[in-house]
Motif scaffolding. Sequence first.
Motif, PDB file in Angstrom:
ATOM      1  N   THR A   1       0.836  -1.200   0.000  1.00 22.21           N
ATOM      2  CA  THR A   1       0.000   0.000   0.000  1.00 22.21           C
ATOM      3  C   THR A   1       0.870   1.248   0.000  1.00 22.21           C
ATOM      4  N   ALA A   2       0.383   2.263  -0.686  1.00 20.64           N
ATOM      5  CA  ALA A   2       0.985   3.601  -0.649  1.00 20.64           C
ATOM      6  C   ALA A   2      -0.137   4.560  -0.281  1.00 20.64           C
ATOM      7  N   THR A   3       0.032   5.283   0.819  1.00 24.65           N
ATOM      8  CA  THR A   3      -1.006   6.175   1.325  1.00 24.65           C
ATOM      9  C   THR A   3      -0.411   7.565   1.509  1.00 24.65           C
ATOM     10  N   TRP A   4      -1.139   8.585   1.010  1.00 26.08           N
ATOM     11  CA  TRP A   4      -0.680   9.958   1.220  1.00 26.08           C
ATOM     12  C   TRP A   4      -1.828  10.793   1.771  1.00 26.08           C
ATOM     13  N   GLU A   5      -1.536  12.049   2.056  1.00 23.18           N
ATOM     14  CA  GLU A   5      -2.453  12.927   2.779  1.00 23.18           C
ATOM     15  C   GLU A   5      -3.878  12.879   2.229  1.00 23.18           C
ATOM     16  N   SER A   6      -4.827  12.607   3.139  1.00 21.97           N
ATOM     17  CA  SER A   6      -6.238  12.524   2.751  1.00 21.97           C
ATOM     18  C   SER A   6      -6.742  13.873   2.255  1.00 21.97           C
ATOM     19  N   GLY A   7      -7.579  13.831   1.223  1.00 22.65           N
ATOM     20  CA  GLY A   7      -8.177  15.045   0.688  1.00 22.65           C
ATOM     21  C   GLY A   7      -7.273  15.835  -0.230  1.00 22.65           C
TER      22      GLY A   7
ATOM     23  N   VAL B   1       4.473  13.347   0.851  1.00 23.06           N
ATOM     24  CA  VAL B   1       5.045  12.286   1.673  1.00 23.06           C
ATOM     25  C   VAL B   1       4.048  11.131   1.671  1.00 23.06           C
ATOM     26  N   ALA B   2       4.504   9.961   1.244  1.00 24.56           N
ATOM     27  CA  ALA B   2       3.639   8.783   1.168  1.00 24.56           C
ATOM     28  C   ALA B   2       4.150   7.709   2.117  1.00 24.56           C
ATOM     29  N   ASP B   3       3.212   7.074   2.810  1.00 26.21           N
ATOM     30  CA  ASP B   3       3.540   5.932   3.664  1.00 26.21           C
ATOM     31  C   ASP B   3       3.440   4.674   2.817  1.00 26.21           C
ATOM     32  N   VAL B   4       4.541   3.930   2.744  1.00 31.58           N
ATOM     33  CA  VAL B   4       4.568   2.680   1.978  1.00 31.58           C
ATOM     34  C   VAL B   4       4.698   1.522   2.956  1.00 31.58           C
ATOM     35  N   VAL B   5       3.786   0.557   2.818  1.00 30.90           N
ATOM     36  CA  VAL B   5       3.791  -0.623   3.690  1.00 30.90           C
ATOM     37  C   VAL B   5       3.707  -1.870   2.821  1.00 30.90           C
ATOM     38  N   VAL B   6       4.603  -2.828   3.092  1.00 33.94           N
ATOM     39  CA  VAL B   6       4.527  -4.154   2.473  1.00 33.94           C
ATOM     40  C   VAL B   6       4.234  -5.133   3.594  1.00 33.94           C
ATOM     41  N   SER B   7       3.102  -5.850   3.476  1.00 34.02           N
ATOM     42  CA  SER B   7       2.679  -6.792   4.515  1.00 34.02           C
ATOM     43  C   SER B   7       2.613  -8.193   3.938  1.00 34.02           C
ATOM     44  N   ARG B   8       3.121  -9.138   4.708  1.00 34.98           N
ATOM     45  CA  ARG B   8       2.926 -10.550   4.379  1.00 34.98           C
ATOM     46  C   ARG B   8       1.678 -10.992   5.137  1.00 34.98           C
TER      47      ARG B   8
END
Length: 198
Positions: free
Chosen positions: A55-61, A144-151
């Motif tokens: 997932t890549a998540t950045w500032e809402s709106g 700025v984006a939050d990147v998360v890799v989850s197993r």
Amino acid sequence: MAFRRKRRHSETDPFTDLLFNALLGFTFMFLIAVFFLNPPTQTGEIPAKAEYIVTATWESGRPDDVDLWVQGPGGDTVWYLHPEAGLMNLDRDDRGLINDEMIVDGVRVTNELNQEVVTIRGRAPGEYIVNLQYYASQTGQPIVADVVVSRVNPRLQIVFKDQITLDYPGQERTAVRFTVDPDGSVSHVNTLPKSIVQ
């Protein structure tokens, strides 16, 4: 004096009883067949199996558009114009505020979450490369984006989590590179840059 016995005549004869029981049996078998032909539908269940989720998540709106690119071991890459490659799927392509509004019961509802999601639906061994691209900007500001890799299987495990800064539209940055081993475990997690944007 001889007594004669009168024969009693029953109101139903055996043939009528046999026909009634046969009809009852056919009706029962028909009802059972209908029950098994129309199993109850189950709603809301989607049996989508994933081994890894990126997932890549950045500032809402925020109206700016960030794209997630993931390249698999065979060189196949998923991105917004190629949402499926091998065992990888781009499940959500977020374009900032575009297509974030819908009408529900006559009321305009806005989903301000900015997030792109790629699922990897198998454990194909080899290296995976996760890149971000600052595709389009309405604000002209860095993102700025939050990147998360989850197993995901057999239990949830965070393989990688970090914040990636994109300074200008068109910029591409490697968020993470990782290797899936033949047994499904993850090794060689690093951030060595490699361009995969076409």
